[in-house]
Motif scaffolding. Structure first.
Motif, PDB file in Angstrom:
ATOM      1  N   GLY A 140       1.021  -1.177  -0.039  1.00 28.98           N
ATOM      2  CA  GLY A 140      -0.193   0.085   0.106  1.00 28.98           C
ATOM      3  C   GLY A 140       1.033   1.037   0.042  1.00 28.98           C
ATOM      4  N   VAL A 141       1.964   1.049  -0.234  1.00 31.79           N
ATOM      5  CA  VAL A 141       2.550   2.462   0.261  1.00 31.79           C
ATOM      6  C   VAL A 141       3.173   2.580  -1.301  1.00 31.79           C
ATOM      7  CG1 VAL A 141       5.338   3.219   0.219  1.00 31.79           C
ATOM      8  CG2 VAL A 141       4.070   2.408   1.692  1.00 31.79           C
ATOM      9  N   GLU A 142       2.966   4.202  -1.974  1.00 35.84           N
ATOM     10  CA  GLU A 142       3.099   4.101  -3.334  1.00 35.84           C
ATOM     11  C   GLU A 142       3.990   5.213  -4.473  1.00 35.84           C
ATOM     12  OE1 GLU A 142       0.466   7.140  -6.910  1.00 35.84           O
ATOM     13  OE2 GLU A 142      -0.490   6.336  -4.773  1.00 35.84           O
ATOM     14  N   VAL A 143       4.993   5.209  -4.793  1.00 38.45           N
ATOM     15  CA  VAL A 143       6.278   5.700  -4.895  1.00 38.45           C
ATOM     16  C   VAL A 143       5.385   6.862  -5.644  1.00 38.45           C
ATOM     17  CG1 VAL A 143       8.201   6.329  -5.366  1.00 38.45           C
ATOM     18  CG2 VAL A 143       7.387   4.364  -4.239  1.00 38.45           C
ATOM     19  N   VAL A 144       5.143   8.156  -5.197  1.00 41.24           N
ATOM     20  CA  VAL A 144       4.372   9.392  -6.396  1.00 41.24           C
ATOM     21  C   VAL A 144       5.516   9.749  -7.088  1.00 41.24           C
ATOM     22  CG1 VAL A 144       3.339  11.102  -6.437  1.00 41.24           C
ATOM     23  CG2 VAL A 144       3.399   9.838  -4.423  1.00 41.24           C
ATOM     24  N   GLY A 199      26.883   9.418  -5.445  1.00 46.90           N
ATOM     25  CA  GLY A 199      26.422   8.454  -4.320  1.00 46.90           C
ATOM     26  C   GLY A 199      25.530   7.914  -4.198  1.00 46.90           C
ATOM     27  N   GLY A 200      24.710   8.420  -5.149  1.00 52.11           N
ATOM     28  CA  GLY A 200      24.011   6.688  -5.360  1.00 52.11           C
ATOM     29  C   GLY A 200      22.321   7.975  -4.139  1.00 52.11           C
ATOM     30  N   ASN A 201      22.557   8.625  -4.025  1.00 51.22           N
ATOM     31  CA  ASN A 201      21.252   9.501  -2.917  1.00 51.22           C
ATOM     32  C   ASN A 201      20.452   9.148  -3.547  1.00 51.22           C
ATOM     33  OD1 ASN A 201      23.712   9.687  -0.839  1.00 51.22           O
ATOM     34  ND2 ASN A 201      23.433  12.175  -1.501  1.00 51.22           N
ATOM     35  N   VAL A 202      19.566   8.553  -2.790  1.00 47.85           N
ATOM     36  CA  VAL A 202      17.800   8.784  -3.843  1.00 47.85           C
ATOM     37  C   VAL A 202      16.472   9.721  -2.726  1.00 47.85           C
ATOM     38  CG1 VAL A 202      15.992   6.932  -4.584  1.00 47.85           C
ATOM     39  CG2 VAL A 202      18.388   6.210  -4.436  1.00 47.85           C
ATOM     40  N   TRP A 203      16.105  10.279  -3.813  1.00 46.39           N
ATOM     41  CA  TRP A 203      14.905  11.087  -2.747  1.00 46.39           C
ATOM     42  C   TRP A 203      13.560  10.724  -3.683  1.00 46.39           C
ATOM     43  CZ3 TRP A 203      11.275  13.464  -5.618  1.00 46.39           C
ATOM     44  CH2 TRP A 203      10.107  14.800  -4.494  1.00 46.39           C
ATOM     45  N   MET A 204      12.756  10.193  -2.599  1.00 49.90           N
ATOM     46  CA  MET A 204      10.978  10.034  -2.780  1.00 49.90           C
ATOM     47  C   MET A 204      10.666  10.983  -1.954  1.00 49.90           C
ATOM     48  SD  MET A 204      12.590   5.514  -2.592  1.00 49.90           S
ATOM     49  CE  MET A 204      13.031   5.713  -0.447  1.00 49.90           C
ATOM     50  N   ARG A 205       9.102  10.753  -2.967  1.00 46.12           N
ATOM     51  CA  ARG A 205       7.899  11.043  -2.136  1.00 46.12           C
ATOM     52  C   ARG A 205       6.734   9.926  -2.498  1.00 46.12           C
ATOM     53  NH1 ARG A 205       4.624  16.198  -1.720  1.00 46.12           N
ATOM     54  NH2 ARG A 205       6.518  17.572  -2.428  1.00 46.12           N
ATOM     55  N   LEU A 206       6.126   9.759  -0.977  1.00 36.69           N
ATOM     56  CA  LEU A 206       6.018   8.958  -0.624  1.00 36.69           C
ATOM     57  C   LEU A 206       3.941   8.452  -0.513  1.00 36.69           C
ATOM     58  CD1 LEU A 206       7.991   6.324   1.244  1.00 36.69           C
ATOM     59  CD2 LEU A 206       7.317   6.183  -1.124  1.00 36.69           C
ATOM     60  N   ARG A 207       3.590   8.423  -1.091  1.00 36.02           N
ATOM     61  CA  ARG A 207       1.975   8.250  -0.595  1.00 36.02           C
ATOM     62  C   ARG A 207       1.379   7.333  -0.085  1.00 36.02           C
ATOM     63  NH1 ARG A 207      -1.403  10.959  -4.981  1.00 36.02           N
ATOM     64  NH2 ARG A 207      -0.397  10.012  -6.252  1.00 36.02           N
ATOM     65  N   PHE A 208       0.623   7.021   1.670  1.00 35.96           N
ATOM     66  CA  PHE A 208      -0.049   5.657   1.676  1.00 35.96           C
ATOM     67  C   PHE A 208      -1.051   6.511   2.822  1.00 35.96           C
ATOM     68  CE2 PHE A 208       3.187   7.005   4.383  1.00 35.96           C
ATOM     69  CZ  PHE A 208       2.995   7.245   5.262  1.00 35.96           C
ATOM     70  N   HIS A 209      -2.388   5.544   2.604  1.00 36.49           N
ATOM     71  CA  HIS A 209      -3.969   5.598   3.367  1.00 36.49           C
ATOM     72  C   HIS A 209      -3.718   4.777   4.709  1.00 36.49           C
ATOM     73  CE1 HIS A 209      -5.646   6.078  -0.794  1.00 36.49           C
ATOM     74  NE2 HIS A 209      -4.869   5.319  -1.256  1.00 36.49           N
ATOM     75  N   LEU A 210      -4.010   5.622   5.393  1.00 39.35           N
ATOM     76  CA  LEU A 210      -4.199   5.654   7.013  1.00 39.35           C
ATOM     77  C   LEU A 210      -5.281   5.486   7.266  1.00 39.35           C
ATOM     78  CD1 LEU A 210      -0.630   7.560   8.138  1.00 39.35           C
ATOM     79  CD2 LEU A 210      -1.149   5.003   7.871  1.00 39.35           C
ATOM     80  N   PRO A 211      -6.038   5.239   8.738  1.00 39.56           N
ATOM     81  CA  PRO A 211      -6.738   5.363   9.191  1.00 39.56           C
ATOM     82  C   PRO A 211      -7.909   6.733   8.743  1.00 39.56           C
ATOM     83  CG  PRO A 211      -5.961   3.972  10.147  1.00 39.56           C
ATOM     84  CD  PRO A 211      -5.055   4.336   9.835  1.00 39.56           C
ATOM     85  N   GLU A 212      -7.109   7.586   8.871  1.00 42.59           N
ATOM     86  CA  GLU A 212      -7.612   9.174   9.274  1.00 42.59           C
ATOM     87  C   GLU A 212      -7.497   9.621   7.456  1.00 42.59           C
ATOM     88  OE1 GLU A 212      -5.841  11.030  12.331  1.00 42.59           O
ATOM     89  OE2 GLU A 212      -6.655  10.233  14.014  1.00 42.59           O
TER      90      GLU A 212
END
Length: 112
Positions: free
Chosen positions: A64-68, A76-89
């Motif tokens: 359920g984790v979506e990489v947007v 250096g191979g650094n990675v930046w990600m924006r993640l979206r996921f669903h929670l009870p609220e």
């Protein structure tokens, strides 16, 4: 009085992102904050077990984790990600930064 004011301000700041500040428990965190903390822990574990920064986005895009969005930074191979996921609220998003070695993973809550 100044100490009480300082504590009140600190509590207010921490309650804006208890997961990011490392205090996902009452009185700062809600039930969704605790679920978010478990998701962020799972993401960090997937990152650390992967080893290859180029495979990190696909490794965390489970359960359920979506990489947007993703950006990789050389050398250096650094990675930046924006993640979206669903929670009870509702839906929440986090920006996650992974340093090339995968040992340092940090995140902050952002607007979706």
């Amino acid at each position: 009085m100044p100490v009480a004011l300082l504590l009140a301000v600190a509590a207010r700041v921490v309650s804006t992102d208890p997961v990011g500040y490392g205090v996902p428990f009452w009185p700062f965190a809600s039930g969704s904050d605790r679920v978010e903390h478990r998701v962020v822990d799972a993401v960090a574990a997937a990152v650390r077990s992967e080893g290859d920064p180029s495979r990190v986005p696909s490794a965390v895009a489970v359960d359920g984790v979506e990489v947007v969005a993703t950006r990789r930074h050389a050398p250096g191979g650094n990675v930046w990600m924006r993640l979206r996921f669903h929670l009870p609220e509702g839906v929440r998003c986090r920006e996650v930064v992974v340093l090339g070695d995968g040992v340092q993973v940090s995140s902050r809550r952002v607007d979706c």
